[in-house]
Design a protein around this motif. Sequence first.
Motif, PDB file in Angstrom:
ATOM      1  N   HIS A   1      85.173 -23.817 -41.000  1.00 19.02           N
ATOM      2  CA  HIS A   1      85.428 -23.163 -39.714  1.00 19.02           C
ATOM      3  C   HIS A   1      84.311 -23.533 -38.749  1.00 19.02           C
ATOM      4  O   HIS A   1      83.162 -23.707 -39.133  1.00 19.02           O
TER       5      HIS A   1
ATOM      6  N   GLU B   1      83.557 -14.029 -31.765  1.00 18.66           N
ATOM      7  CA  GLU B   1      85.002 -13.860 -31.961  1.00 18.66           C
ATOM      8  C   GLU B   1      85.381 -13.756 -33.438  1.00 18.66           C
ATOM      9  O   GLU B   1      86.564 -13.622 -33.763  1.00 18.66           O
ATOM     10  N   LEU B   2      84.368 -13.815 -34.329  1.00 18.72           N
ATOM     11  CA  LEU B   2      84.631 -13.817 -35.768  1.00 18.72           C
ATOM     12  C   LEU B   2      84.103 -12.526 -36.377  1.00 18.72           C
ATOM     13  O   LEU B   2      82.896 -12.261 -36.371  1.00 18.72           O
ATOM     14  N   GLU B   3      84.995 -11.702 -36.900  1.00 15.16           N
ATOM     15  CA  GLU B   3      84.597 -10.465 -37.559  1.00 15.16           C
ATOM     16  C   GLU B   3      83.721 -10.790 -38.765  1.00 15.16           C
ATOM     17  O   GLU B   3      83.935 -11.778 -39.464  1.00 15.16           O
TER      18      GLU B   3
ATOM     19  N   ARG C   1      85.435 -11.344 -41.984  1.00 17.96           N
ATOM     20  CA  ARG C   1      86.186 -12.597 -41.952  1.00 17.96           C
ATOM     21  C   ARG C   1      85.245 -13.774 -42.212  1.00 17.96           C
ATOM     22  O   ARG C   1      85.608 -14.724 -42.910  1.00 17.96           O
ATOM     23  N   LEU C   2      84.033 -13.691 -41.664  1.00 14.59           N
ATOM     24  CA  LEU C   2      83.044 -14.736 -41.910  1.00 14.59           C
ATOM     25  C   LEU C   2      82.714 -14.832 -43.400  1.00 14.59           C
ATOM     26  O   LEU C   2      82.646 -15.934 -43.970  1.00 14.59           O
TER      27      LEU C   2
END
Length: 549
Positions: free
Chosen positions: A221, A227-229, A232-233
Amino acid sequence: MEAVLEAKGISKRFPGVLALDDVSLALRPGEVHALVGENGAGKSTLIKVFTGVYQPDGGELRHRGAPAAFATPMDAQRAGIQTIYQEVNLVPMMSVARNLLLGREPRGRFGVIDAAAMYGEAERVLSGYGVETDVRRPLRTLGVGAQQMVALARAVSVDARVVIMDEPTSSLEPREVETLFGVIRRLRDSGIAVMYVSHRLDELYQVCDQVTVLRDGRLAHTGRLAELERIRLISLMLGRDLNEVRSRGLTSFSRDRHAGGEPVPDARERADTSGEPMADAREGADTGGGPATNGPATNGPAADGRAPVVEARGLTRRHVLDGVDVSVRPGEVVGLGGLLGAGRTETAKAIVGALPLDGGQVLVAGAPLRAGSTAAAIRAGVSLLPEDRKAEGIIPTLSVRENIALAALPALGRAGVVSEAKIDKVVEIFMRRLRIKAASPHQLVSELSGGNQQKVLLARWLAVRPKVLLLDEPTRGIDVGAKAEVQALIDELAEEGLGVLLISSDLEELVEGADRILVLREGTVVGELSGDEVTEERIMATIAEQADG
């Protein structure tokens, strides 16, 4: 905006390993770019490609829009690419000033170094980084955090266009971390590109604009970090389903406490029911340490009927420790909390005889341990995984096999002749059980990722079958995946009866991993938390109450 440094489809191969596979990353002026991923994901390899240590086997490196090829690290430095590594790579015997200005010392007549000007310049530069010290003193006399700030100041005081920071906060105090973040923001505002490598996700969200995630040498990624929780990361780094990460949490410790029930049975009694238990691995080297427990102990009282396997009473060293008491029972994980410099590492070193004491005593299974002897501690079944695996743990010039077998060698032979077959057996067991990733047992341990080096050290001490294991920052500087494996291993060892003393600066890890927590401040135990008291808030409150008092 055009990138100042860019990797386009970079690949890098080593014997039997594809370390980077078609990886692209662009560092732009005035941006802080996070590079994250598990150990072995390719982060260090990519840094070394950027800095001229490695030459890529495929793809293209571009500098200021033009193709570039850095044959050596010096070529990269001349192009304005500076790197600050996790381990300080300066000259410890030289003065602070010489380290800061090495190769750029002010000179007077006849080319002689102008010492007064050098010291004045060094003091001026370092004051901007929160380092107030006598710049004439040898660098080695400074704490690790201050040395790291000197390395940072040296890197950015030259004409840098790109600054690469590899785990820069791993040895810094909170005050120094804030100073570092201020420096990073100044670099960004002045148009310098910063690549920031860290396993501390909170830090990334504080200072980074972009993020690139590597997994197994491939690009997983890239994009805006905001913009990335966070969860999620983590799922991208692990290659795990997001719902799985949400359900299992951010550490791999069991939800159940380790020492809350019946005495833990002998690990050998579990061998035929636990699949491939750690007991099997410890049996590979019969060093006489024995299992952590054989049922209820009778040589002293404990809350659940078990006596401490190790007990430290009144550990005292001037200006370092002041009457510290610690006890660990079989199957129990005891945490040491507190700020950096509170005496946590010193307590662990004192228990294993690596720190001379002015007073106090250590007992193992009720018997006094000879003071100041690490060999006696190991023979008694007390082992320490040190905080600094580079300086005090691995031997980089030896292989994985040699590093694992090192402590157990006396038990792997007869009459001074070591059995190569026994070594091979022990090494094979631990490499499989701890999932150590290496091309072969004969690969240099220095070539492994940080997480795999940490597993090698764990294997070394588990091979001597200890009664208690002292773990000083066991997951510092390793990726999320390796951290999860180490945390799960700590749980498993405690379940099998091993006593564990866990030192961690990660409050979440301490709270989820420990049965009890002792909070230290300025070398003194200022509180003990257990049961429902084991929370991040109570740890911080205990420290704060004492600090305010």
